[in-house]
Design an enzyme around this catalytic site. Structure first.
Site, PDB file in Angstrom:
ATOM      1  N   ASN A   1       0.816  -1.208   0.000  1.00 42.07           N
ATOM      2  CA  ASN A   1       0.000   0.000   0.000  1.00 42.07           C
ATOM      3  C   ASN A   1       0.855   1.266   0.000  1.00 42.07           C
ATOM      4  O   ASN A   1       1.672   1.491   0.891  1.00 42.07           O
ATOM      5  CB  ASN A   1      -0.907  -0.013   1.243  1.00 42.07           C
TER       6      ASN A   1
ATOM      7  N   HIS B   1     -14.392  -4.056  11.295  1.00 32.51           N
ATOM      8  CA  HIS B   1     -14.149  -2.748  11.889  1.00 32.51           C
ATOM      9  C   HIS B   1     -15.465  -2.022  12.145  1.00 32.51           C
ATOM     10  O   HIS B   1     -16.374  -2.047  11.310  1.00 32.51           O
ATOM     11  CB  HIS B   1     -13.301  -1.877  10.962  1.00 32.51           C
TER      12      HIS B   1
ATOM     13  N   ARG C   1     -13.429  -4.723  15.827  1.00 30.91           N
ATOM     14  CA  ARG C   1     -12.421  -3.719  16.163  1.00 30.91           C
ATOM     15  C   ARG C   1     -13.101  -2.361  16.245  1.00 30.91           C
ATOM     16  O   ARG C   1     -13.772  -1.949  15.299  1.00 30.91           O
ATOM     17  CB  ARG C   1     -11.314  -3.682  15.099  1.00 30.91           C
TER      18      ARG C   1
ATOM     19  N   TYR D   1      -7.256   8.046  12.991  1.00 29.71           N
ATOM     20  CA  TYR D   1      -7.044   6.802  12.246  1.00 29.71           C
ATOM     21  C   TYR D   1      -8.251   5.876  12.383  1.00 29.71           C
ATOM     22  O   TYR D   1      -8.794   5.690  13.471  1.00 29.71           O
ATOM     23  CB  TYR D   1      -5.797   6.076  12.756  1.00 29.71           C
TER      24      TYR D   1
ATOM     25  N   ASP E   1      -6.971  -0.792  17.659  1.00 29.34           N
ATOM     26  CA  ASP E   1      -5.695  -0.540  16.993  1.00 29.34           C
ATOM     27  C   ASP E   1      -5.155   0.817  17.416  1.00 29.34           C
ATOM     28  O   ASP E   1      -5.762   1.854  17.132  1.00 29.34           O
ATOM     29  CB  ASP E   1      -5.896  -0.577  15.470  1.00 29.34           C
TER      30      ASP E   1
ATOM     31  N   HIS F   1      -2.157   1.832  16.397  1.00 29.88           N
ATOM     32  CA  HIS F   1      -1.453   2.236  15.178  1.00 29.88           C
ATOM     33  C   HIS F   1      -0.091   2.870  15.462  1.00 29.88           C
ATOM     34  O   HIS F   1       0.274   3.888  14.870  1.00 29.88           O
ATOM     35  CB  HIS F   1      -2.321   3.163  14.311  1.00 29.88           C
TER      36      HIS F   1
ATOM     37  N   GLU G   1      -3.749  -3.595  19.639  1.00 29.41           N
ATOM     38  CA  GLU G   1      -2.889  -3.824  18.470  1.00 29.41           C
ATOM     39  C   GLU G   1      -1.901  -2.679  18.240  1.00 29.41           C
ATOM     40  O   GLU G   1      -2.245  -1.507  18.419  1.00 29.41           O
ATOM     41  CB  GLU G   1      -3.791  -3.986  17.240  1.00 29.41           C
TER      42      GLU G   1
ATOM     43  N   GLU H   1       1.742  -6.413  11.455  1.00 24.67           N
ATOM     44  CA  GLU H   1       1.302  -6.272  10.067  1.00 24.67           C
ATOM     45  C   GLU H   1       2.366  -5.620   9.192  1.00 24.67           C
ATOM     46  O   GLU H   1       2.344  -5.786   7.973  1.00 24.67           O
ATOM     47  CB  GLU H   1      -0.004  -5.494   9.991  1.00 24.67           C
TER      48      GLU H   1
ATOM     49  N   ARG I   1       0.782 -10.762  13.764  1.00 22.27           N
ATOM     50  CA  ARG I   1      -0.092 -10.338  12.679  1.00 22.27           C
ATOM     51  C   ARG I   1       0.610 -10.274  11.322  1.00 22.27           C
ATOM     52  O   ARG I   1       0.074  -9.726  10.363  1.00 22.27           O
ATOM     53  CB  ARG I   1      -0.714  -8.977  13.003  1.00 22.27           C
TER      54      ARG I   1
ATOM     55  N   HIS J   1      -3.471  -9.692   9.476  1.00 25.50           N
ATOM     56  CA  HIS J   1      -3.966  -8.447   8.893  1.00 25.50           C
ATOM     57  C   HIS J   1      -4.863  -8.796   7.704  1.00 25.50           C
ATOM     58  O   HIS J   1      -4.568  -9.714   6.940  1.00 25.50           O
ATOM     59  CB  HIS J   1      -2.745  -7.634   8.439  1.00 25.50           C
TER      60      HIS J   1
ATOM     61  N   TRP K   1       2.413   7.719  12.028  1.00 23.83           N
ATOM     62  CA  TRP K   1       1.055   7.652  11.515  1.00 23.83           C
ATOM     63  C   TRP K   1       0.470   6.267  11.828  1.00 23.83           C
ATOM     64  O   TRP K   1      -0.658   6.152  12.264  1.00 23.83           O
ATOM     65  CB  TRP K   1       1.011   7.887  10.008  1.00 23.83           C
TER      66      TRP K   1
END
Length: 402
Positions: free
Chosen positions: A37, A122, A147, A159, A210, A212, A236, A262, A283, A312, A402
Site C-alpha cells: 500500500n 471494523h 475492532r 485513524y 488498533d 497504530h 494492536e 502487520e 499479525r 492483517h 502515523w
C-alpha cells in the site's frame, strides 16, 4: 512442469492492487498478491526487472528451492519490497501445486485444524454515538469480534474513521496528506469509548482496538491497564516495533493481550517478541512476509511460545491474499483470528472467490488452489492511480508515527 510466463497485473478497482500471474507449460497457472500500500510500483519494478526473468524455465513445484534462491540470492535480504515480491511468487506457486494436485490449498498444508475461521471487522465512528451504531451494525451482520475505533474530541481526523458514509481508506490522496495528533486527548478518551461499548452490548462481543504505533511504551502500558476492565481481545500495534524490547515494558504493566506485526517482513522482526512471550498474537501477513513458505515458519515458531496468529486483512490486501490467508487459517494449529474488511463493488467484479462468510466466520472453499482468480480484461478498465498514506504530526508540529 516448467514456468513459461509470468506477468504483473496492476489495477485500481476502488484501490490499487498488484497481482502476479505465473503460467506453466501444462496450462496450469497460479496468482499471488503483490500489493504494498502506497509503494505499489516499487514492487512491480522489482518483480518485472529482477525476479520474473529468473523464474522462466524453472520447475514451479520446487517451491522451497525457488524461495531460497530468491531470498538468499538477492544478498540484500528482507525489507517490504523484496519480501512482498517474494510472497507473490510463493503464493502463486502454492496455487499451481494445489491445482496440479486437484486439492484445495489447505489440504497440501496438512488438512484443516478447525471447521470455521473466526473473523473480526471494523466499527468506526466520528463520535461515540456513531461508533456505537457501527458496532451494532457489525453485530447484526453476524460478527462476533469487532475492532472499535472512534473519533477523538479535539482531533480533526483520527485513524480508522472514514469521511462521510464511505468505507475507511487511508491512502486517500496523490501525495501524503497531513494529520494532527494528541496522545493526551487520545489516552483520556479511549477508555470512555470502551466503557460505553461494554455498557451497551455487554460482555459477549470480542472487542479489539488498533493504536497504530502511536504511543511510547509507558503510554501503551497505561492504556493497556486502563482498558483491562473491558476485557479486550487485543490491543494492536501499541508502539513502533523496531525496538522489540519495548513490549517488555508494556507486558510488565498490563494483562491486556497484545498484537503486532502487520508491517513485519520476516521472522527476525518478531523473534524476540515471540520467544520472550511479550505478545499474544502475531499479525505478519502472507503478502508482506515472504508468502506461505515463510509465514508457516513464523507460525510454527510462535506455537512454541503460546502465540497465536491474527492476520492483517484490511482492504490494502487483495482477495488473492485473503484467499491464501484463509487456507492458512484453516490449517494452522495456533490460529487466533482473521481480520476482514469488505472490498469495493468493482473489486468483486474483477476477482472471483471461493471463500464464504457466515455468522461471523469464514471458510476458504473446496476449489483446487487458493480459490481466487482475476479477470485480466476487466482489470484493465481500472488503471493505476497513485494514492499515498498520510503522515502525522503532533499538535506542536513534530512529525509523529502515523
Amino acid at each position: 512442469m516448467k514456468i513459461i510466463d509470468a506477468r504483473v497485473i496492476v489495477s485500481c478497482p476502488g484501490r490499487n492492487f498488484v497481482t502476479l500471474k505465473i503460467v506453466t507449460d501444462q496450462g496450469i497457472y497460479g496468482i499471488g498478491d503483490a500489493t504494498l500500500n502506497g509503494r505499489e510500483k516499487a514492487v512491480v519494478s522489482y518483480l518485472e526487472d529482477y525476479l520474473i526473468p529468473v523464474l522462466i524455465g524453472r520447475d514451479p513445484q520446487r517451491i522451497e528451492d525457488i524461495w531460497q534462491y530468491i531470498y538468499r540470492g538477492a544478498y540484500w535480504r528482507r525489507g517490504p519490497i523484496g519480501m512482498t515480491a517474494l510472497a507473490a511468487i510463493d503464493v502463486a506457486l502454492w496455487d499451481i501445486k494445489a491445482k496440479a494436485a486437484n486439492m484445495p490449498l489447505y489440504q497440501l498444508l496438512g488438512g484443516r485444524s478447525r471447521d470455521r475461521i473466526l473473523s473480526y471487522t471494523h466499527a468506526n465512528g466520528r463520535d461515540l454515538d456513531s461508533t456505537l451504531e457501527a458496532v451494532r451494525k457489525a453485530k447484526e451482520q453476524g460478527y462476533k469480534a469487532i475492532r472499535v475505533q472512534c473519533g477523538i474530541p479535539g482531533i480533526a481526523k483520527t485513524y480508522g474513521v472514514a469521511k462521510g458514509d464511505h468505507n475507511y481508506e487511508p491512502a486517500d490522496a496523490d501525495l501524503p496528506s497531513e494529520e494532527s495528533w494528541s496522545t493526551e486527548k487520545y489516552l483520556n478518551y479511549i477508555p470512555e469509548v470502551f466503557a460505553a461499548v461494554r455498557k451497551e452490548f455487554g460482555s459477549e462481543l470480542h472487542l479489539l482496538h488498533d493504536v497504530h504505533h502511536r504511543l511510547t511504551p509507558i503510554e501503551a502500558a497505561r492504556l493497556g491497564k486502563d482498558l483491562e476492565p473491558f476485557r479486550l481481545f487485543w490491543m494492536e500495534d501499541a508502539v513502533p516495533a523496531e525496538n522489540q524490547e519495548a513490549f517488555k515494558l508494556i507486558r510488565q504493566h498490563t494483562t491486556t493481550p497484545l498484537a503486532v506485526g502487520e508491517v513485519f517482513n520476516s521472522i527476525h522482526d518478531c523473534r524476540e517478541l515471540i520467544q520472550n512471550q511479550w505478545i499474544d498474537y502475531i499479525r505478519s501477513t502472507i503478502v508482506h512476509a515472504g508468502g506461505i513458505t515463510h509465514v508457516r515458519r513464523i507460525a510454527d515458531f510462535a506455537a512454541l511460545y503460546h502465540v497465536r496468529t491474527g492476520f492483517h486483512g484490511a482492504t490494502d490486501l487483495s482477495p488473492v491474499c485473503m484467499g491464501a490467508a484463509l487456507h492458512f487459517d484453516y490449517w494452522v494449529p495456533n490460529f487466533g483470528i482473521q481480520e476482514h474488511m469488505p472490498h469495493s463493488p468493482q473489486m468483486e467484479e474483477i476477482f472471483t472467490r471461493a471463500y464464504r462468510f457466515e455468522d461471523g466466520h469464514f471458510t476458504p472453499g473446496e476449489t483446487p488452489g487458493h480459490g481466487v482468480d482475476i479477470n485480466e480484461e476487466l482489470a484493465k478498465k481500472y488503471p493505476y492511480k497513485r494514492a499515498s498514506l498520510p503522515v502525522n504530526r503532533l499538535e506542536d508540529g513534530t512529525l509523529w508515527h502515523w
